[in-house]
Design an enzyme around this catalytic site. Sequence first.
Site, PDB file in Angstrom:
ATOM      1  N   VAL A   1       5.218  -2.757  -3.797  1.00  0.00           N
ATOM      2  CA  VAL A   1       4.689  -3.825  -2.958  1.00  0.00           C
ATOM      3  C   VAL A   1       3.169  -3.861  -3.085  1.00  0.00           C
ATOM      4  CG1 VAL A   1       4.382  -4.621  -0.581  1.00  0.00           C
ATOM      5  CG2 VAL A   1       6.608  -3.780  -1.344  1.00  0.00           C
TER       6      VAL A   1
ATOM      7  N   LEU B   1      10.056   9.026   7.964  1.00  0.00           N
ATOM      8  CA  LEU B   1       8.676   9.478   8.069  1.00  0.00           C
ATOM      9  C   LEU B   1       7.724   8.360   8.459  1.00  0.00           C
ATOM     10  CD1 LEU B   1       8.511  11.791   4.919  1.00  0.00           C
ATOM     11  CD2 LEU B   1       9.071  12.415   7.274  1.00  0.00           C
TER      12      LEU B   1
ATOM     13  N   LYS C   1      26.857  25.311   7.017  1.00  0.00           N
ATOM     14  CA  LYS C   1      25.858  25.854   7.940  1.00  0.00           C
ATOM     15  C   LYS C   1      26.469  25.964   9.336  1.00  0.00           C
ATOM     16  CE  LYS C   1      21.423  24.724  10.116  1.00  0.00           C
ATOM     17  NZ  LYS C   1      20.331  23.721  10.209  1.00  0.00           N
TER      18      LYS C   1
ATOM     19  N   ILE D   1       6.800   6.745  -6.951  1.00  0.00           N
ATOM     20  CA  ILE D   1       6.447   7.460  -5.723  1.00  0.00           C
ATOM     21  C   ILE D   1       7.367   8.662  -5.574  1.00  0.00           C
ATOM     22  CG2 ILE D   1       6.275   7.314  -3.211  1.00  0.00           C
ATOM     23  CD1 ILE D   1       5.756   4.312  -3.561  1.00  0.00           C
TER      24      ILE D   1
ATOM     25  N   SER E   1      10.161   2.330  -5.384  1.00  0.00           N
ATOM     26  CA  SER E   1       9.371   2.535  -6.591  1.00  0.00           C
ATOM     27  C   SER E   1       9.674   3.888  -7.190  1.00  0.00           C
ATOM     28  CB  SER E   1       7.875   2.444  -6.272  1.00  0.00           C
ATOM     29  OG  SER E   1       7.105   2.827  -7.382  1.00  0.00           O
TER      30      SER E   1
END
Length: 512
Positions: free
Chosen positions: A187, A335, A80, A44, A41
Amino acid sequence: MTSQIPRRIVILGGGTAGWMLAASLTRAFKPQYATVRLIESGDISIVGVGESTLPQVRDFNEFLGLDEAEFMRETNATFKLAIEFRDWAREGDCYFHPFGVHGHAIQGIPFLHCWLRAKAHGHHFNIDDFSYPSVASREQKFEFPSKDMSSIRSTYSYAYHFDAYLYAAYLRRWSEKRGLKRTEGTVVDVNLRAEDGFIQSLTLASGEVIEGDLFIDCSGFRGVLINQALKMEWEDWQTWLPCDRAWALSNDLDADSTATTRCTAREAGWQWRIPLQKRIGAGYVFSSRFTTEERAREVLLGNLDGPAQGEPRLIRFQSGRRKKSWHKNCIALGLASGFLEPLESTSIYMSQIAVNFLMSLFPGQPINPVLAEEYNRLVDIEYTRVRDFLILHYHASGNRDGELWRHVQTMQLPDSLLDKLEIFKRRGHIHRYRDGLFSPASWTAIYTGQRISPGGYDPQADNIDFDNMLKTMMELRERIAANVATMPNHAEFVRGYCAAPASGAPHGSVHV
């Protein structure tokens, strides 16, 4: 697998985790074996935790066949070599967690024990001086490691700092060129099969119903599938990792173009500095138990290396993980699976290793629960090992003062860490994992950098002639310094190899 019916894989959520998985599946499986559809989406906002990476991300990019210079240009990336820790054990301290070893064995004795023996006899060498990437980081130098394994210039690896939002967009373009189907939508319903509770389909706000055989939840902290639909429990680790907030922003570039992520201990947490080509990613991870959001914002803004680019954004999180990342026909990634603060730049790695596990245990129809059990076992190992490594940083914070630091210095440790710590304190022994992320070199960096001194060293080190041992150590230190002195400046190397285009980058997200 005998069936010729393609496995229907539905990924809910884009971001770094979703697009890393989508790219991997697109690269690995022909359409007749598996079809991949990603739903995300645009409403978001993305929390791109993982702007600073570990060397393993290079393996992922190589698996896809990405051109390194192009990828770095497209994602505003720099190189890095290490993570730099400031003020962790004591104010004014500085040490590196390098992507490489400290020294080399002398007459078969690990370098750490030679260093400990020298220290016991009054020679207080800085162990970072024996680490090629640490010295290069300190001097702001970079070049690719030598392929000649006999060269001292081969004793390190490297990772990247990049814009996680741009990386996800780059992987999206790469995947869509190879046929991946992306659907933009939200959803509104998750439809479960009555007979076994497996996910049968997702209903979008548009009314479209999307069926699948395997559903991957990359919907972030909400866990739309694994949490809201399947009710998989969360294992809370805030007892050991109490930080639960972060202020994040970008600031203008300064004179330092280092090949390091910087983590500086603050009064109720720590501040990061991640140098990209066009900006510096900055933020302050803190515990709301021990400071206020207002005070934390003030601390961050008062310690920037350059003018802020906009206002800081607050991120709320909770350290921990799902008790099962694979449940029924749903696998949580990123996450949605768990969160460990980015102190050791592990967020993208945790998504990457989960993708690797899924690729090696990819299920047929019906789904064999043995595969799910093995996947969860492997994910458990990774999360627990990283968790313990992060806890060590806090617990070994020496004489730092403040409520947060007093709490972590005196808290009861998990047994898995306590055993390792006690063994090291007795005689400097570091266990070598068969599985899991951090090698003895990583543990050595944190133990020594945060002033954890063992009571002794391997007595076999006493078999080495002491003067010859010191001579070997000092020669090594000089060789490293001399070789680093001839390396190009990091900023100059980046400009010559992968300078990002002049146009501005989109920033609809916060990257930690």
